[in-house]
Design an enzyme around this catalytic site. Sequence first.
Site, mmCIF file in Angstrom:
data_model
loop_
_atom_site.group_PDB
_atom_site.id
_atom_site.type_symbol
_atom_site.label_atom_id
_atom_site.label_comp_id
_atom_site.label_asym_id
_atom_site.label_seq_id
_atom_site.Cartn_x
_atom_site.Cartn_y
_atom_site.Cartn_z
ATOM 1 N N GLU A 121 0.999 3.998 1.900
ATOM 2 C CA GLU A 121 1.571 4.425 3.181
ATOM 3 C C GLU A 121 2.721 3.496 3.580
ATOM 4 O O GLU A 121 3.763 3.946 4.063
ATOM 5 C CB GLU A 121 0.496 4.436 4.276
ATOM 6 C CG GLU A 121 -0.696 5.319 3.983
ATOM 7 C CD GLU A 121 -1.834 4.612 3.247
ATOM 8 O OE1 GLU A 121 -2.968 5.096 3.331
ATOM 9 O OE2 GLU A 121 -1.602 3.584 2.579
ATOM 10 N N CYS A 131 -5.695 1.972 5.660
ATOM 11 C CA CYS A 131 -6.475 0.752 5.886
ATOM 12 C C CYS A 131 -6.348 0.260 7.329
ATOM 13 O O CYS A 131 -5.310 0.395 7.963
ATOM 14 C CB CYS A 131 -6.058 -0.340 4.914
ATOM 15 S SG CYS A 131 -4.404 -1.008 5.217
ATOM 16 N N CYS A 165 -2.123 -0.623 7.349
ATOM 17 C CA CYS A 165 -1.374 0.632 7.376
ATOM 18 C C CYS A 165 -1.564 1.375 8.696
ATOM 19 O O CYS A 165 -0.641 2.057 9.154
ATOM 20 C CB CYS A 165 -1.775 1.502 6.190
ATOM 21 S SG CYS A 165 -1.227 0.789 4.614
ATOM 22 N N HIS A 188 0.843 -1.195 0.000
ATOM 23 C CA HIS A 188 0.000 0.000 0.000
ATOM 24 C C HIS A 188 0.878 1.245 0.000
ATOM 25 O O HIS A 188 2.063 1.197 0.356
ATOM 26 C CB HIS A 188 -0.908 0.010 1.227
ATOM 27 C CG HIS A 188 -2.038 -0.959 1.132
ATOM 28 N ND1 HIS A 188 -3.094 -0.942 2.014
ATOM 29 C CD2 HIS A 188 -2.294 -1.968 0.274
ATOM 30 C CE1 HIS A 188 -3.958 -1.900 1.705
ATOM 31 N NE2 HIS A 188 -3.480 -2.546 0.640
#
Length: 148
Positions: free
Chosen positions: A56, A81, A91, A54
């Site tokens: 981040e 998330c 995250c 992801h």
Amino acid sequence: MYTLQDKKLMQAAIDCGKQCSSVESAYNVGAVIADANGAIISTGYSRQLPGNTHAEQCALLNLPDSQQLADASLYTTMEPCSKRLSGNVPCVSLILQSGIKRVFVGVREPPNFVNCTGAEELQAEGVEIIYISELEDECRELNRHLTG
């Protein structure tokens, strides 16, 4: 409340998100980490690194060293998330582990894949969440492949 500098940093996150290769099973997200002076110290975007990563997560992994991030801010085009179908660490957990205390968000995560409670979980742990509503449309545009 956010500043013109915060909007510029969110625009940088949007630009990162435009680098994503669109897939039908995931969102396109961009992220930027800025130091206390507003200088960009790392960037990331969805699927930038191997392993269904992801934005981040990539921004944190792309940091040049494991510097102190308590005074840093994270700018992400979509709410971090709180749950991952892939089994990877959410995250939210990575942000809490990093020590970042301010997260600027473009849009909430739509319920296409999971019921996300990332903003609430971060706030419950003392992380300030700031929505940059003026750039919401640009953040949503990153995911037209999923929302039509």
